[in-house]
Motif scaffolding. Sequence first.
Motif, mmCIF file in Angstrom:
data_model
loop_
_atom_site.group_PDB
_atom_site.id
_atom_site.type_symbol
_atom_site.label_atom_id
_atom_site.label_comp_id
_atom_site.label_asym_id
_atom_site.label_seq_id
_atom_site.Cartn_x
_atom_site.Cartn_y
_atom_site.Cartn_z
ATOM 1 N N SER A 169 -12.349 30.781 -63.504
ATOM 2 C CA SER A 169 -11.519 29.639 -63.919
ATOM 3 C C SER A 169 -12.346 28.689 -64.784
ATOM 4 C CB SER A 169 -11.012 28.893 -62.691
ATOM 5 O OG SER A 169 -12.066 28.161 -62.107
ATOM 6 N N THR A 200 -8.538 17.843 -63.261
ATOM 7 C CA THR A 200 -9.045 16.766 -62.405
ATOM 8 C C THR A 200 -9.772 17.292 -61.174
ATOM 9 O OG1 THR A 200 -6.992 15.683 -63.034
ATOM 10 C CG2 THR A 200 -8.366 14.549 -61.446
ATOM 11 N N LEU A 201 -9.159 18.258 -60.484
ATOM 12 C CA LEU A 201 -9.783 18.726 -59.245
ATOM 13 C C LEU A 201 -11.056 19.511 -59.540
ATOM 14 C CD1 LEU A 201 -6.781 19.716 -56.959
ATOM 15 C CD2 LEU A 201 -8.081 17.615 -57.012
ATOM 16 N N ALA A 204 -13.941 17.146 -60.365
ATOM 17 C CA ALA A 204 -14.628 16.578 -59.208
ATOM 18 C C ALA A 204 -15.729 17.523 -58.736
ATOM 19 C CB ALA A 204 -13.633 16.313 -58.080
ATOM 20 N N GLN A 205 -15.439 18.824 -58.744
ATOM 21 C CA GLN A 205 -16.444 19.785 -58.295
ATOM 22 C C GLN A 205 -17.636 19.834 -59.253
ATOM 23 O OE1 GLN A 205 -14.451 23.533 -57.703
ATOM 24 N NE2 GLN A 205 -12.838 22.550 -56.542
ATOM 25 N N ASN A 208 -19.703 16.715 -58.757
ATOM 26 C CA ASN A 208 -20.511 16.820 -57.540
ATOM 27 C C ASN A 208 -21.746 17.667 -57.793
ATOM 28 O OD1 ASN A 208 -19.130 15.257 -55.697
ATOM 29 N ND2 ASN A 208 -17.757 16.901 -55.101
ATOM 30 N N ALA B 253 -5.583 14.268 -52.937
ATOM 31 C CA ALA B 253 -6.733 14.961 -53.528
ATOM 32 C C ALA B 253 -6.910 14.562 -54.982
ATOM 33 C CB ALA B 253 -6.546 16.475 -53.410
ATOM 34 N N LEU B 254 -5.787 14.488 -55.720
ATOM 35 C CA LEU B 254 -5.859 14.122 -57.136
ATOM 36 C C LEU B 254 -6.434 12.718 -57.305
ATOM 37 C CD1 LEU B 254 -2.586 15.114 -58.999
ATOM 38 C CD2 LEU B 254 -4.869 15.999 -59.374
ATOM 39 N N ALA B 257 -10.096 12.469 -56.478
ATOM 40 C CA ALA B 257 -10.996 13.205 -57.374
ATOM 41 C C ALA B 257 -11.360 12.401 -58.612
ATOM 42 C CB ALA B 257 -10.359 14.525 -57.789
ATOM 43 N N PRO B 269 -14.427 14.080 -53.034
ATOM 44 C CA PRO B 269 -13.843 15.056 -52.117
ATOM 45 C C PRO B 269 -13.598 16.375 -52.841
ATOM 46 C CG PRO B 269 -12.525 13.062 -52.254
ATOM 47 C CD PRO B 269 -13.591 12.932 -53.274
ATOM 48 N N ASN B 270 -13.905 17.425 -52.149
ATOM 49 C CA ASN B 270 -13.867 18.728 -52.779
ATOM 50 C C ASN B 270 -12.681 19.545 -52.310
ATOM 51 O OD1 ASN B 270 -15.056 20.378 -54.576
ATOM 52 N ND2 ASN B 270 -17.023 20.413 -53.530
ATOM 53 N N ILE B 271 -11.747 19.777 -53.207
ATOM 54 C CA ILE B 271 -10.652 20.680 -52.883
ATOM 55 C C ILE B 271 -10.962 21.979 -53.602
ATOM 56 C CG2 ILE B 271 -8.219 21.140 -53.306
ATOM 57 C CD1 ILE B 271 -8.220 19.099 -51.282
ATOM 58 N N GLY B 272 -11.177 23.017 -52.834
ATOM 59 C CA GLY B 272 -11.542 24.293 -53.450
ATOM 60 C C GLY B 272 -10.320 25.029 -53.947
ATOM 61 N N GLY B 273 -10.550 26.276 -54.351
ATOM 62 C CA GLY B 273 -9.435 27.140 -54.733
ATOM 63 C C GLY B 273 -8.893 26.837 -56.112
ATOM 64 N N PHE B 274 -7.854 27.558 -56.473
ATOM 65 C CA PHE B 274 -7.277 27.447 -57.812
ATOM 66 C C PHE B 274 -5.782 27.285 -57.723
ATOM 67 C CE2 PHE B 274 -10.443 30.777 -57.431
ATOM 68 C CZ PHE B 274 -11.504 30.109 -57.980
#
Lengths: 333, 327
Positions: A169, A200-201, A204-205, A208, B253-254, B257, B269-274
């Motif tokens: 991704s 956005t999500l 954040a990763q 970090n 989460a949005l 972030a 905060p870490n939201i994993g996945g896709f």
Amino acid sequence: MHPATSQRKAVMIMAELLKTVNLKKYFPVRGGLFQRPVAWVHALDGVSIQIDEGESLGVVGESGCGKSTLARVITGIYDATSGDILFKGKSIFSKGATHYKSIREDVQIVFQDPYWSLNPRLRVMDILYEPLENSKKYRGVNKAAKARELMELVGLDPEKAGEYPHEFSGGQRQRIAIARALATDPKLLILDEPTSAVDTLSQAQVLNLLADLYRTRNVSYMLISHDLAVVQYICRTIAVMYLGQVVESGRIEDVFENPLHPYTMALFSAIPSISPDNTRERIILEGNVPSAVNPPKGCRFHTRCPEAKPECSNVVPELKDYGNGHSAACIRI
Amino acid sequence: MENILEIKNLKVDFATFRGTAHVLDIEDLCVREGEIYGIAGESGSGKSILALSILNLITPPGRIAQGQVIFSGRDLLKLHPREMNGIRGEEIAMIFQDPMASLNPVLTVGQQMVITIRQHRKISAKEAEKEAKRRFEDVKLPDPDTTFKKYPHELSGGMRQRVLIALALSCGAKLLIADEATRALDVTIQAGILDLLRELRKNNGTTILLITNSLGVAAQMCDRVGILYTGKILEEAPVRDIFKKPSHPYTKALIDAVPTANLKDQRLPNIGGFVPDPIDLPAGCTFGPRCPHVMEVCRRTKPERIGIGPDHFASCHLAKKSGDDNG
């Protein structure tokens, strides 16, 4: 305090890693029968910035202000027109090509769009190994082992080292790009809009990860971004650029709490905050960024400045220090 | 306020070689007259497809599988193509993300304005030109007479976007759909365009459906916000409630972030996945596989849209109906 400790601390704070001195980069505008240069784009016009060891500098400004050109001149993608770049106090142009090549390992870059910056025909392990192939230091390093180590470092599954970029991704691709930049264990990482192409999500990763690497590895950052929130989150110093020049710089808290230059104020006021109660007054700038081919005389911002005075169109303001390394270039202050 | 636009059970599918992609599934979406309604979502959430399906512009391999788009009492999906053409531009107008791609590069922006105006109204070219310049003034383009004669490439990004807004409003549209209208612009230019949109709403009463991937833009502009994910609206609320009292884990989460200065030295905060593949959406809640509070029921049953406060809806098994708190 033990004298040796205080001395070491002083040395640590002062240790300058990279410095540009009056750096200029002009691009030719070609025309006529023989495609001779008929005009010059003043992409960088006398930029002096400094990044200390262990520091993180954020470079912000609108598109066309020269921030990406600055990154590209420092990394040697473009040649400088004039001026100097000092790495650890030594000019990188001084000893000719060999010295210039040796700092390549120490200065690495992560580009904006991980969909373009990774070769689609190479496996991840080949992408990660590529920077090492030109380095004597890493001759004989096991390719697969190094790739695994780098992938773990950026939080990717090392089992996927044999896959191709399209199987990842956007956020993961940017991690691959970061891992590749870290392969040669650089002292300075230049991040050119590292999160503007990811969601956005995922952003954040990636942020970090960058914050973690900054804490755990002996690496300095130069982060280029138009997203001031990202710069505020990652960086400790900031330089604001406008039309190829630095108009304000300093510690990030000083500049954000007490912006001195009218352009910085307008730029900060334009960021949409996620707090709907925000009643901060917006400063709307009139007009457009002038052309860098014919930059305005005097202060380059005077054509859009809400507080411009007649003399602003004649006098070129100098970058003056207003304490604690907080400097700005405006005659009004 | 009355609803100017109502979308009911709208589903849009795309046929692909691998199977059918379910890209949009809107249960209930109403836009009220005179408001700025924001659709916020990440890329791939179906934001642009929503905009296109309102104007019935979905082309194969995509198709509108079912549903209604009711605008001023008429179902747009049932209209004759000729009637629909009358609605586009005259009653609903749209501005796109990339103004260079939406303008014709071989005509001056003035010619494009005149063509558009005369397409919808029977007036002379002279009058249309006057009208165009008046619209240019409305969108605060400097020196309308000179701008009128310019080609799109001679204008800056912000000015092009202003021309597009002028074009969109040239026939007095009541509803303006802005699909990421400021994404390609710098923040200082964006601030000017957002200000202009606010003014248009205030002065002309134009209803605006603002599609954006920036929560900041949504927070500063909108009256109500819907959060879109995998083509579904997971939460909808007045703007203050969305940001102050988010109820859906995805909304939270949005918002969390977004980096801010106060978070310095703290992990985001870490939201994993896709985002899941629209061809193979998870059963139950589509956010389930990434949700930090996922429960057994989330994997099996699709959560219903429930009201949890005034104008505040969420599709989540954890959300409590308004009034449930005390009982």
